[in-house]
Design a protein around this motif. Structure first.
Motif, short mmCIF file in Angstrom:
data_model
loop_
_atom_site.label_atom_id
_atom_site.label_comp_id
_atom_site.label_asym_id
_atom_site.label_seq_id
_atom_site.Cartn_x
_atom_site.Cartn_y
_atom_site.Cartn_z
N PHE A 256 0.79 -1.23 0.00
CA PHE A 256 0.00 0.00 0.00
C PHE A 256 0.82 1.28 0.00
N GLY A 257 2.12 1.15 0.23
CA GLY A 257 2.94 2.35 0.30
C GLY A 257 2.70 3.16 1.56
N LYS A 258 2.19 2.52 2.61
CA LYS A 258 1.92 3.19 3.88
C LYS A 258 1.95 2.15 4.99
N HIS A 259 1.94 2.62 6.22
CA HIS A 259 1.94 1.73 7.37
C HIS A 259 0.56 1.10 7.57
N ASP A 260 0.55 0.01 8.34
CA ASP A 260 -0.71 -0.68 8.64
C ASP A 260 -1.79 0.26 9.15
N ALA A 261 -1.43 1.14 10.08
CA ALA A 261 -2.42 2.00 10.73
C ALA A 261 -3.21 2.80 9.69
N PHE A 262 -2.51 3.43 8.75
CA PHE A 262 -3.19 4.26 7.77
C PHE A 262 -3.92 3.41 6.74
N HIS A 285 3.32 9.19 13.87
CA HIS A 285 2.13 9.51 13.08
C HIS A 285 1.06 8.44 13.26
N ASP A 286 1.49 7.18 13.27
CA ASP A 286 0.56 6.07 13.50
C ASP A 286 -0.08 6.20 14.88
N ALA A 287 0.75 6.48 15.89
CA ALA A 287 0.25 6.59 17.27
C ALA A 287 -0.75 7.74 17.39
N GLU A 288 -0.47 8.83 16.72
CA GLU A 288 -1.40 9.97 16.75
C GLU A 288 -2.73 9.61 16.09
N LEU A 289 -2.68 8.82 15.02
CA LEU A 289 -3.91 8.36 14.37
C LEU A 289 -4.70 7.44 15.31
N PHE A 290 -4.00 6.57 16.02
CA PHE A 290 -4.66 5.71 17.01
C PHE A 290 -5.37 6.57 18.06
N ALA A 291 -4.67 7.56 18.60
CA ALA A 291 -5.25 8.42 19.63
C ALA A 291 -6.46 9.18 19.09
N GLU A 292 -6.36 9.66 17.87
CA GLU A 292 -7.43 10.44 17.25
C GLU A 292 -8.68 9.60 17.01
N THR A 293 -8.50 8.35 16.61
CA THR A 293 -9.64 7.48 16.30
C THR A 293 -10.15 6.70 17.49
N GLY A 294 -9.41 6.72 18.60
CA GLY A 294 -9.80 5.93 19.77
C GLY A 294 -9.40 4.47 19.67
N THR A 295 -8.53 4.15 18.72
CA THR A 295 -8.07 2.77 18.54
C THR A 295 -7.06 2.41 19.63
N ALA A 296 -7.20 1.20 20.17
CA ALA A 296 -6.35 0.77 21.27
C ALA A 296 -5.30 -0.23 20.79
N VAL A 297 -4.23 -0.32 21.56
CA VAL A 297 -3.16 -1.30 21.35
C VAL A 297 -3.32 -2.44 22.34
#
Length: 456
Positions: A256-262, A285-297
């Protein structure tokens, strides 16, 4: 005076914040008919003695014995239920080889419902006996066997979040173990969601369907897109693996030319009810997307040591406001115990901070400010898990479910080294977290119902 279903008297430990443990000494916990903690009463509170007088001697009153303590039930955010059949084996080979040589063949056997019933009954009972009151499960591609796992959770009293695994990409899945095609994968997933939601209507502690693409490599684009739409349509939880290893992380970048998160976000799979396992190679950037979407690790420290090729920077992600809980990752992690995983979480974080290559000078060897404490690991196993699932679980406070473990530090077969009658309770807590074995877990309750008891 209001009548409660159960009243417990004892000393409890619960997370006040990620770094601070609250000690509730000799408190009363009043549990209503729905299995919710309706009232927590301290010895100094005005109604403490009146409640004691009203309930002492009643069948619904439970006074903990000397040396017993209450912990919240653990929340395991990543369990491959079928892999319980292979736990403790094949942990010395690379992830890709492990999946294809051992894991996919064992999971394929779950087309046999008798085999599935045997394994699933055992894994749910085992996790309950280890203090896990809520589990987020990967099942298999088989719709009927996946529904059976949800039914077993309902029957045994565990709060189960269950996903029928989706894997339809013929380039990355074996011919003997995959969804027939995109249409079948999505239709089976939708039927599974509807069936589990119906089951939930008669399940006190709750069972939940989970949209579950195994990971990006195992799914086609159309399937990932369709799963995102199903998660939105039914407002379900979502789970998958994300940036786990060098191989998996590199595969997604190449595709995809991007990380899993995106990539996952593009398909609608990052949402407030999403939990992504491992995430070792997330960048800021991935971590910030997780925080923004409410996605947990879902942090899986034992299995990460075998398969992730790195130590995840948990402290750094917490500083980015990412929700994080703990996962056993049976069977990539050999232990069904979140006590063991909490211990390993602390150990791994210390290794990341101090570094592991003795050929380097100390100042260049590690990643500063990476260590977490046992308090933080406890938070991950309890309150952090509850927050990750957006459920009122993991804390011993009002309006949370009565999910608890009763820990006996004086069990003859596993006595903890507590020799002072008035030992500092912070020290007692640490000894519990580091030394408890299943023999110490005397009772387990979920949603106000006793689901496990160990005879002395």
């Amino acid at each position: 005076m209001k009548k409660y279903m159960e009243v417990f008297q004892g000393t409890a430990f619960s997370s006040k914040s990620p770094k601070e443990v609250q000690i509730l000494k000799d408190h009363l916990f009043c549990v209503n008919n729905e299995g919710i903690i309706e009232k927590v009463v301290a010895p100094a509170d005005a109604d403490y003695q009146a409640l004691l007088a009203a309930y002492e001697g009643e069948e619904s009153f439970h006074r903990l014995a000397e040396g017993q303590y209450l912990l919240p039930g653990f929340v395991d955010l990543h369990v491959h239920a079928p892999q319980w059949a292979q736990s403790g084996t094949a942990l010395d080979i690379p992830l890709y080889d492990w999946l294809n040589t051992y894991t996919f063949p064992i999971e394929a056997k779950f087309s046999d419902l008798d085999f599935a019933k045997t394994v699933y009954n055992d894994v749910v009972s085992t996790l309950l006996a280890h203090g896990t009151t809520t589990a987020l499960y990967f099942a298999t591609v088989h719709k009927e066997a996946s529904l059976l796992l949800a039914e077993i959770c309902a029957k045994k009293g565990q709060r189960g979040l269950v996903g029928k695994v989706v894997m339809d990409n013929p380039e990355q899945t074996p011919s003997y173990y995959r969804d027939a095609d995109t249409q079948t994968a999505l239709a089976d997933t939708e039927e599974f969601i509807v069936a589990v939601k119906e089951l939930a209507k008669s399940t006190k502690q709750g069972v939940y369907p989970v949209v579950t693409p195994r990971f990006i490599p195992s799914c086609t684009d159309d399937t990932l897109k369709g799963l995102g739409k199903l998660a939105a349509k039914y407002d379900t939880h979502v789970q998958s693996h994300c940036s786990e290893s060098d191989w998996a992380h590199g595969y997604v970048k190449d595709r995809f030319g991007k990380h899993d998160a995106f990539a996952l976000h593009d398909f609608g799979l990052l949402r407030d009810k999403s939990v992504m396992a491992h995430c070792n190679f997330l960048d800021d950037h991935d971590a910030e997307l997780f925080a923004e979407t409410g996605t947990a690790v879902a942090h899986c420290p034992i299995s990460n040591a075998y398969f992730a090729n790195s130590v995840i920077p948990i402290a750094h992600f917490h500083s980015k406001d990412v929700e994080i809980g703990l996962g056993s990752d049976i069977s990539g992690g050999f232990s069904p115990s979140l006590f063991d995983n909490a211990r390993q979480a602390v150990i791994s974080s210390r290794m990341l901070e101090d570094g592991v290559n003795p050929a380097l000078p100390a100042e260049d060897r590690g990643v500063p400010q990476s260590r977490i404490t046992i308090n933080e690991a406890f938070y991950l196993a309890t309150a952090g898990g509850g927050e990750s699932l957006s459920l009122p679980i993991g804390r011993l406070q009002e309006n949370f479910a009565w999910d608890v473990q009763i820990i006996d530090t004086k069990t003859a077969a596993a006595k903890l080294p507590i020799f002072e009658a008035n030992e500092d309770l912070h020290d007692v807590f640490q000894k519990i977290m580091y030394l408890v074995r299943p023999e110490n877990i005397q009772e387990v309750w979920v949603q106000g119902e006793k689901v496990h008891s160990r005879q002395k």
